[in-house]
Design an enzyme around this catalytic site. Structure first.
Site, PDB file in Angstrom:
ATOM      1  CB  CYS B 102      29.341 -21.512  39.578  1.00 27.16           C
ATOM      2  SG  CYS B 102      28.159 -22.802  40.014  1.00 27.16           S
ATOM      3  CB  CYS B 137      24.671 -19.482  33.686  1.00 30.47           C
ATOM      4  SG  CYS B 137      26.164 -20.075  33.336  1.00 30.47           S
ATOM      5  CB  CYS B 201      26.332  -4.712   7.553  1.00 32.80           C
ATOM      6  SG  CYS B 201      24.976  -5.660   8.098  1.00 32.80           S
ATOM      7  CG  HIS B 205      29.359   0.020   9.391  1.00 34.63           C
ATOM      8  ND1 HIS B 205      30.007   0.989  10.165  1.00 34.63           N
ATOM      9  CD2 HIS B 205      28.031  -0.485   9.449  1.00 34.63           C
ATOM     10  CE1 HIS B 205      28.771   1.518  10.977  1.00 34.63           C
ATOM     11  NE2 HIS B 205      27.899   0.563  10.534  1.00 34.63           N
ATOM     12  NE  ARG B 242      23.498   0.747  15.823  1.00 31.74           N
ATOM     13  CZ  ARG B 242      23.123   1.971  15.869  1.00 31.74           C
ATOM     14  NH1 ARG B 242      23.472   3.135  16.357  1.00 31.74           N
ATOM     15  NH2 ARG B 242      21.932   2.315  15.008  1.00 31.74           N
ATOM     16  CB  CYS B 246      22.388  -1.117  11.795  1.00 30.64           C
ATOM     17  SG  CYS B 246      23.514  -0.143  12.683  1.00 30.64           S
TER      18      CYS B 246
END
Lengths: 108, 285, 150
Positions: B102, B137, B201, B205, B242, B246
């Site tokens: 496709c 798909c 989080c 971060h 990940r 975490c």
């Protein structure tokens, strides 16, 4: 990955007696034989234990590998060849499988 | 002994370094050029962003690790790109189709596509990431089994598709469908403290970004390089792997891959890194 | 990368924790094995310093993938070349890492690979020349403990 697949990088051309750099990488887990699975059983060692690069049948560089080589073994080394020809690369697995690849070089 | 003691030690390590505030060090100033193309790895953040500048995790890594990503031959993640290309071209399922049947040549049809995911999927009523789209798909078009989470084929194919957007800026469309609601839900999750260590989080971060958690230099947690090659495991790590890792490390129960919680988080975290180049396959510790 | 004093402290704290955790439990300091491996390789000769240079990071970002290079001074002719280089790590469960074999067609005796280090330890490279003389270089590589399950 279960199916080991090599990648190689060799210059297409070189001048006579030029020292060229060759890089090789192959997908392989390099199971060290030191690890244990969830049930505490040792996972059997399965590594690539030998790598060879030859040029027109003559050895250029080779290596005996131990389990301390990292997963997806990488080698960078040099070669100086007097004529055009073919580099052949072979990686030998603990299970006896041999993975190989070739590259042509034109020397002027 | 091992496990329990190790856990306690790890917990102590996390708490200790956070409690101490640990050392701060600037991300390394450097340019990431891959095959002659310069990546956007450090850029001004939009006005409504919690950071002034957006910085790729690449800048938080050592000289050796940065060099590994910069060389498209030496980067071991490229092995998985090549594996993904084989899968792209391999017929699978009852319909006798491959991805290429496709979508033809991925270098044309998939260029930029990975940079715009996750995307709103009207029929499903939720955002889809590349992995969910691939599975749709496979089921609908190829009549093949969907991949299980983190099946090697799923990771390699997602890596290959995302790599077709290398260097393209991450940009997702929040105007489509209910994307904004999912963004808000993801934002709530991002700032939600969970687990025995009571960390969000944002703790690592955002609040402690640039500091060290034991010997790890904490990045902004941008996801522009996923799936990412990890030196630690010697293989690719998917984004939801990940996320789960975490959250697990905060000693919390962690949501299932592709659950609504983590899909919302993917929408929000991807938004936080908009404008950075897709680096897949990035190389991280 | 330069380490601040506090970072260095953080690293040693991490290492201390690893010891407490018994994490390095299987990685006995194989110093005797290392010495024996060198003797076996050199045929009992004591390696000299010089001619071989081992390059390795001072601090590995992760012990599971550590880039190392060796470079040996040699004309690499049929009469005078580097035959092989033994690489060892004296703190791994088994000190053997690899043995590199060169030929005059190598052009230069230089090679790079990536290795595993279980903990902070010495990486050792011993070169054996075609005339049997042996040279050694050694680098300590610090292996840190990651914050996130690393």
């Amino acid at each position: 990955m279960s199916n080991a697949k090599p990648r190689i990088k060799v210059p297409k051309t070189a001048s006579k007696d030029e020292v060229i750099t060759i890089k090789t990488l192959i997908s392989h887990e390099m199971e060290s034989g030191q690890r244990k699975d969830k049930d505490g059983n040792t996972i059997p060692r399965k590594i690539i234990n030998r790598f060879t690069c030859t040029f027109n049948g003559q050895e250029v560089f080779s290596c005996d590998l131990d389990p301390a080589i990292a997963a997806n073994p990488y080698f960078e080394f040099s070669a100086k060849v007097p004529e055009s020809g073919t580099f052949t690369f072979e990686w030998v697995d603990d299970d006896g499988s041999v993975y190989s690849d070739k590259a042509e070089i034109e020397v002027s | 002994m091992g496990k329990n003691k190790l856990g306690l030690a790890a917990a102590a390590g996390l708490t200790a370094s956070l409690a101490l505030g640990s050392a701060y060090s600037e991300p390394v100033e450097d340019k990431l050029v891959i095959d002659g193309r310069e990546m956007t790895t450090w850029t001004e953040a939009p006005a409504d962003h919690p950071f002034d500048e957006l910085i790729s995790g690449w800048h938080y890594r050592t000289d050796e690790t940065r060099a590994l990503e910069a060389d498209s031959f030496e980067n071991p993640g490229m092995l998985y790109v090549e594996r993904g290309e084989e899968i792209w071209n391999a017929v699978d399922g009852a319909a006798g189709k491959s991805c290429a049947s496709c979508h033809q040549d991925a270098s044309e049809t998939m260029a930029g596509v990975g940079a715009s995911y996750p995307k709103w999927n009207e029929a499903a009523g939720k955002p889809y990431n590349l992995e969910l789209q691939i599975n749709e798909c496979r089921v609908e078009q190829m009549q093949a089994e969907p991949y299980k989470f983190d099946a090697p084929e799923q990771v390699a194919l997602a890596t290959f598709i995302k790599h077709q957007s290398l260097g393209e800026p991450v940009e997702i469309d929040l105007a489509e469908g209910d994307m904004q609601k999912w963004w808000e839900r993801g934002k709530d999750r991002y700032y939600l403290r969970t687990g025995q260590l009571n960390m969000a989080c944002a703790t690592c971060h955002e609040d402690y970004n640039g500091r060290y958690i034991r010997a790890d230099h904490l990045s902004q947690g941008n996801v522009n390089g996923f799936p990412t090659y990890r030196l630690n495991t010697g293989g690719m790590v998917s984004l939801h792997n990940r996320f789960r890792g975490c959250i697990r490390d905060t000693r919390a129960e962690f949501p299932a891959a592709f659950s609504d919680d983590l899909m919302a988080l993917e929408v929000y975290v991807t938004w936080r890194g908009q404008g950075l180049s897709v680096e897949t396959p990035a190389v991280r510790q | 990368m330069k380490l601040t004093r506090r970072q260095a402290l953080a690293i040693s704290a991490g290492a201390a924790l690893a010891v407490v955790a018994g994490r390095a439990g299987s990685a006995h300091a194989a110093v005797d094995d290392t010495e024996k491996a060198i003797q076996d390789f050199t045929g009992g000769k004591s390696p000299e310093t010089g001619r071989i240079r081992l390059t390795a990071p001072e601090i590995a970002e992760n012990g599971n993938t550590v880039p190392i290079s060796v470079d040996v001074e040699s004309p690499m002719t049929a009469e005078d070349y580097v035959a092989s280089v033994l690489i060892l790590a004296d703190g791994n469960p088994n000190p053997d890492v690899a043995t590199l074999h060169f030929t005059p067609m190598s052009g230069s005796a230089t090679a790079t690979t990536r290795m595993r280090l279980a903990k902070t330890q010495n990486v050792i490279a011993v070169a054996k020349m075609s005339d049997g003389s042996v040279f050694m270089d050694k680098k300590e590589v610090k292996v840190t403990i990651g914050g996130c399950g690393g």
